[in-house]
Design a protein around this motif. Structure first.
Motif, PDB file in Angstrom:
ATOM      1  N   GLY A  38       1.025  -1.027  -0.176  1.00 24.22           N
ATOM      2  CA  GLY A  38      -0.217   0.255  -0.094  1.00 24.22           C
ATOM      3  C   GLY A  38       0.538   1.056   0.189  1.00 24.22           C
ATOM      4  N   TYR A  39       1.890   0.882  -0.086  1.00 26.21           N
ATOM      5  CA  TYR A  39       3.245   2.737  -0.116  1.00 26.21           C
ATOM      6  C   TYR A  39       2.550   3.373  -1.442  1.00 26.21           C
ATOM      7  CZ  TYR A  39       7.212   4.725  -0.292  1.00 26.21           C
ATOM      8  OH  TYR A  39       8.336   5.787  -1.268  1.00 26.21           O
ATOM      9  N   PRO A  40       2.162   4.572  -1.197  1.00 26.13           N
ATOM     10  CA  PRO A  40       2.896   5.692   0.139  1.00 26.13           C
ATOM     11  C   PRO A  40       2.788   6.013   0.690  1.00 26.13           C
ATOM     12  CG  PRO A  40       2.070   6.421  -1.965  1.00 26.13           C
ATOM     13  CD  PRO A  40       1.570   5.305  -1.859  1.00 26.13           C
ATOM     14  N   ALA A  41       0.610   4.900   1.308  1.00 23.33           N
ATOM     15  CA  ALA A  41       0.270   5.175   2.711  1.00 23.33           C
ATOM     16  C   ALA A  41       0.808   4.858   3.471  1.00 23.33           C
ATOM     17  CB  ALA A  41      -1.251   4.481   1.938  1.00 23.33           C
ATOM     18  N   ALA A  42       0.592   5.508   4.872  1.00 20.81           N
ATOM     19  CA  ALA A  42       0.993   5.880   6.273  1.00 20.81           C
ATOM     20  C   ALA A  42       0.872   3.883   6.348  1.00 20.81           C
ATOM     21  CB  ALA A  42       0.803   6.795   7.601  1.00 20.81           C
ATOM     22  N   LYS A  43      -0.366   3.245   6.123  1.00 21.61           N
ATOM     23  CA  LYS A  43      -0.137   2.627   6.982  1.00 21.61           C
ATOM     24  C   LYS A  43      -0.246   1.240   5.713  1.00 21.61           C
ATOM     25  CE  LYS A  43      -2.950   3.524  10.609  1.00 21.61           C
ATOM     26  NZ  LYS A  43      -4.931   3.429  11.501  1.00 21.61           N
ATOM     27  N   SER A  44       0.387   0.255   6.556  1.00 17.50           N
ATOM     28  CA  SER A  44       0.767  -1.126   6.020  1.00 17.50           C
ATOM     29  C   SER A  44      -0.477  -1.895   5.013  1.00 17.50           C
ATOM     30  CB  SER A  44       1.480  -1.867   6.147  1.00 17.50           C
ATOM     31  OG  SER A  44       1.989  -3.102   5.538  1.00 17.50           O
ATOM     32  N   ARG A  45      -0.698  -2.346   4.017  1.00 16.84           N
ATOM     33  CA  ARG A  45      -1.804  -2.713   3.718  1.00 16.84           C
ATOM     34  C   ARG A  45      -1.775  -3.866   4.093  1.00 16.84           C
ATOM     35  NH1 ARG A  45      -2.818  -6.522  -0.765  1.00 16.84           N
ATOM     36  NH2 ARG A  45      -4.244  -6.040  -1.588  1.00 16.84           N
ATOM     37  N   SER A  46      -3.476  -4.285   4.908  1.00 19.65           N
ATOM     38  CA  SER A  46      -3.600  -5.684   5.453  1.00 19.65           C
ATOM     39  C   SER A  46      -4.804  -5.635   5.360  1.00 19.65           C
ATOM     40  CB  SER A  46      -2.383  -6.780   6.506  1.00 19.65           C
ATOM     41  OG  SER A  46      -3.381  -5.086   7.759  1.00 19.65           O
ATOM     42  N   TYR A  47      -5.529  -6.838   5.731  1.00 18.28           N
ATOM     43  CA  TYR A  47      -7.078  -7.453   4.942  1.00 18.28           C
ATOM     44  C   TYR A  47      -7.322  -8.704   6.438  1.00 18.28           C
ATOM     45  CZ  TYR A  47      -7.320  -3.364   1.253  1.00 18.28           C
ATOM     46  OH  TYR A  47      -7.322  -2.846   0.855  1.00 18.28           O
ATOM     47  N   ASN A  48      -8.447  -8.652   6.858  1.00 18.54           N
ATOM     48  CA  ASN A  48      -8.875  -9.611   7.403  1.00 18.54           C
ATOM     49  C   ASN A  48      -9.204 -10.810   6.833  1.00 18.54           C
ATOM     50  OD1 ASN A  48      -8.257  -8.749   9.729  1.00 18.54           O
ATOM     51  ND2 ASN A  48     -10.498  -7.710   9.894  1.00 18.54           N
ATOM     52  N   TRP A  49      -9.619 -10.692   5.201  1.00 20.59           N
ATOM     53  CA  TRP A  49      -9.806 -11.786   4.197  1.00 20.59           C
ATOM     54  C   TRP A  49      -8.564 -12.490   3.641  1.00 20.59           C
ATOM     55  CZ3 TRP A  49      -7.706 -10.658  -0.560  1.00 20.59           C
ATOM     56  CH2 TRP A  49      -7.233  -9.320  -0.542  1.00 20.59           C
ATOM     57  N   GLY A  50      -7.421 -12.493   4.205  1.00 16.95           N
ATOM     58  CA  GLY A  50      -6.454 -12.561   3.855  1.00 16.95           C
ATOM     59  C   GLY A  50      -5.592 -13.255   4.598  1.00 16.95           C
TER      60      GLY A  50
END
Length: 92
Positions: A38-50
């Motif tokens: 998810g860069y350049p977003a501050a928070k790292s990309r993660s989902y509960n379905w993954g």
């Protein structure tokens, strides 16, 4: 036009390149975002379905340079700059 073999020969442009943050080849050049972290977003990309994807990226999968010593330091109350007392032999 066919949608198979002949069309695949025309694919020679790269849509994704290496990401600065996660190092995967998931950084979309035109969108300027990483599809993995998810860069350049501050928070790292993660989902509960993954769920499995989360497991691969979570704490403990890397070197843990700082966290490795935390349990030991916590156990001793985060003391610093002290010297261990000299042990004296017990006489019987």
């Amino acid at each position: 036009m066919t949608k198979g073999t002949t069309s695949f020969g025309k694919r020679h442009n790269k849509t994704h390149t290496l990401c600065r943050r996660c190092g995967k080849s998931s950084y979309h050049i035109q969108k300027k975002t990483c599809s993995a972290c998810g860069y350049p977003a501050a928070k790292s990309r993660s989902y509960n379905w993954g769920e499995k994807a989360k497991r691969r990226k979570t704490t403990g999968t890397g070197r843990m340079r700082h966290m490795k010593s935390m349990t030991r330091r916590f156990k001793n109350g985060f003391r610093e700059g002290t010297q261990a007392k000299k042990q004296t032999k017990k006489l019987k």
